[in-house]
Design a protein around this motif. Structure first.
Motif, short mmCIF file in Angstrom:
data_model
loop_
_atom_site.label_atom_id
_atom_site.label_comp_id
_atom_site.label_asym_id
_atom_site.label_seq_id
_atom_site.Cartn_x
_atom_site.Cartn_y
_atom_site.Cartn_z
N PHE B 45 0.83 -1.21 0.00
CA PHE B 45 0.00 0.00 0.00
C PHE B 45 0.86 1.25 0.00
O PHE B 45 1.80 1.37 0.80
CB PHE B 45 -0.89 0.05 1.24
N PHE B 46 0.49 2.20 -0.87
CA PHE B 46 1.10 3.53 -0.92
C PHE B 46 0.02 4.56 -0.62
O PHE B 46 -1.09 4.48 -1.16
CB PHE B 46 1.65 3.83 -2.32
N ARG B 47 0.35 5.54 0.21
CA ARG B 47 -0.60 6.60 0.53
C ARG B 47 -0.50 7.71 -0.51
O ARG B 47 0.61 8.18 -0.82
CB ARG B 47 -0.25 7.17 1.91
N VAL B 48 -1.65 8.11 -1.08
CA VAL B 48 -1.70 9.24 -2.02
C VAL B 48 -2.89 10.10 -1.61
O VAL B 48 -4.04 9.79 -1.94
CB VAL B 48 -1.86 8.76 -3.48
N GLY B 49 -2.64 11.19 -0.89
CA GLY B 49 -3.73 12.01 -0.38
C GLY B 49 -4.62 11.19 0.53
O GLY B 49 -4.15 10.45 1.40
N GLN B 50 -5.94 11.27 0.30
CA GLN B 50 -6.88 10.50 1.13
C GLN B 50 -7.11 9.09 0.58
O GLN B 50 -7.92 8.34 1.09
CB GLN B 50 -8.20 11.26 1.27
N SER B 51 -6.36 8.77 -0.49
CA SER B 51 -6.52 7.47 -1.15
C SER B 51 -5.24 6.65 -1.02
O SER B 51 -4.26 7.09 -0.44
CB SER B 51 -6.83 7.69 -2.64
N LYS B 52 -5.27 5.43 -1.59
CA LYS B 52 -4.10 4.56 -1.61
C LYS B 52 -3.96 3.93 -2.99
O LYS B 52 -4.94 3.78 -3.71
CB LYS B 52 -4.26 3.41 -0.61
N ILE B 53 -2.75 3.55 -3.29
CA ILE B 53 -2.49 2.62 -4.39
C ILE B 53 -2.19 1.28 -3.76
O ILE B 53 -1.34 1.18 -2.86
CB ILE B 53 -1.30 3.09 -5.24
N GLU B 54 -2.91 0.24 -4.21
CA GLU B 54 -2.73 -1.12 -3.68
C GLU B 54 -2.17 -1.99 -4.81
O GLU B 54 -2.86 -2.23 -5.80
CB GLU B 54 -4.08 -1.68 -3.21
N LEU B 55 -0.94 -2.45 -4.65
CA LEU B 55 -0.38 -3.40 -5.61
C LEU B 55 -0.75 -4.81 -5.16
O LEU B 55 -0.60 -5.15 -3.98
CB LEU B 55 1.15 -3.27 -5.66
N LEU B 56 -1.24 -5.62 -6.10
CA LEU B 56 -1.67 -6.98 -5.77
C LEU B 56 -0.87 -7.98 -6.61
O LEU B 56 -0.95 -7.94 -7.84
CB LEU B 56 -3.15 -7.17 -6.08
N ALA B 57 -0.15 -8.87 -5.93
CA ALA B 57 0.57 -9.93 -6.63
C ALA B 57 0.01 -11.28 -6.19
O ALA B 57 -0.34 -11.47 -5.02
CB ALA B 57 2.07 -9.86 -6.31
N PRO B 58 -0.09 -12.23 -7.13
CA PRO B 58 -0.69 -13.53 -6.78
C PRO B 58 0.26 -14.36 -5.91
O PRO B 58 1.47 -14.35 -6.11
CB PRO B 58 -0.91 -14.21 -8.14
N LEU B 59 -0.32 -15.10 -4.96
CA LEU B 59 0.46 -16.04 -4.14
C LEU B 59 0.54 -17.40 -4.81
O LEU B 59 1.42 -18.19 -4.51
CB LEU B 59 -0.17 -16.20 -2.76
N HIS B 60 -0.39 -17.69 -5.70
CA HIS B 60 -0.41 -18.98 -6.39
C HIS B 60 -1.29 -18.87 -7.64
O HIS B 60 -1.97 -17.85 -7.84
CB HIS B 60 -0.92 -20.08 -5.46
N GLU B 61 -1.29 -19.92 -8.44
CA GLU B 61 -1.98 -19.87 -9.74
C GLU B 61 -3.50 -19.78 -9.63
O GLU B 61 -4.17 -19.35 -10.57
CB GLU B 61 -1.60 -21.11 -10.58
#
Lengths: 141, 141
Positions: B45-61
């Motif tokens: 998670f990255f904070r950008v103002g009152q919002s966030k950017i959420e990077l999602l990477a898979p744990l499995h197929e």
């Protein structure tokens, strides 16, 4: 540094139909619609906190939005970050190795200076930078 | 009614590589990383103002993010709106004809109650609703 998510741009095929849908989804009507001839789009803006949702519909087949719709269908097209000094931020990103689609800011919708970063250099995301455009400001900050 | 863009979820193949990229893009490091086993993802998670950017990477197929990456490649996966009463908002959306992927809120990342709206009913956009999860709150508001 980015100060906020200025808006999320969503590609839609029909602006009237999409405006009705997003009014029901967000629970609020758009605060503005605008034609941006230079980009070949008509847009509708919804206020969500400090951010906006921007619906983009193509004005003609040569519009980048028409090409996006033909390839991907309706959906999220880009994310725009608000910055206070767009020229400084473009320089910073260029120095960090990002590929800029616009070396210089250009006038965008809703009284902004805007510039885009190529999605190939930004993890598949079309990133826009936005800075408020003051009255009589014709050189991009 | 939606109060803010809570976050934008971005599907990425490799969380470490993407975290490095987005740290350079946003000019700030992530404030948190988290494994969400129930969704088969690890997130940053990255904070950008009152919002966030959420990077999602898979744990499995079998992760929904693995399937998204195979079909579309890296890019914006969903948009999440912050609401103060997620159950009331889900009822409102259902009454408006939106197809809910979750009739009831479920625990999500970063101490939230979350529920999703089917993109087929929301103009091709995967929409998430988020409400802050209080300590000892185990029933979704």
């Amino acid at each position: 540094m980015t100060e906020k998510i200025e808006h999320i741009g969503i590609a839609v095929a029909d602006l009237d139909r999409a405006t009705e849908l997003y009014t029901r989804l967000l629970g609020i009507p758009p605060y503005k619609t605008e034609r941006v001839e230079s980009e070949g789009v008509e847009v509708a803006f919804f206020r969500v906190g400090q951010s906006k949702i921007e619906l983009l519909a193509p004005l003609h087949e040569a519009s980048p939005i028409a090409k996006f719709l033909a390839k991907r269908g309706e959906g999220i097209h880009h994310v725009a970050f608000g910055v206070s000094d767009i020229r400084a931020e473009l320089q910073r990103l260029k120095a960090e190795g990002f590929e800029l689609l616009n070396e210089n800011p250009k006038p965008g919708a809703d009284r902004k200076w805007v510039a885009f970063v190529h999605p190939k250099s930004a993890g598949g995301v079309l990133v826009e930078l936005c800075q408020d455009r003051e009255k009589d400001d014709d050189h991009g900050g």
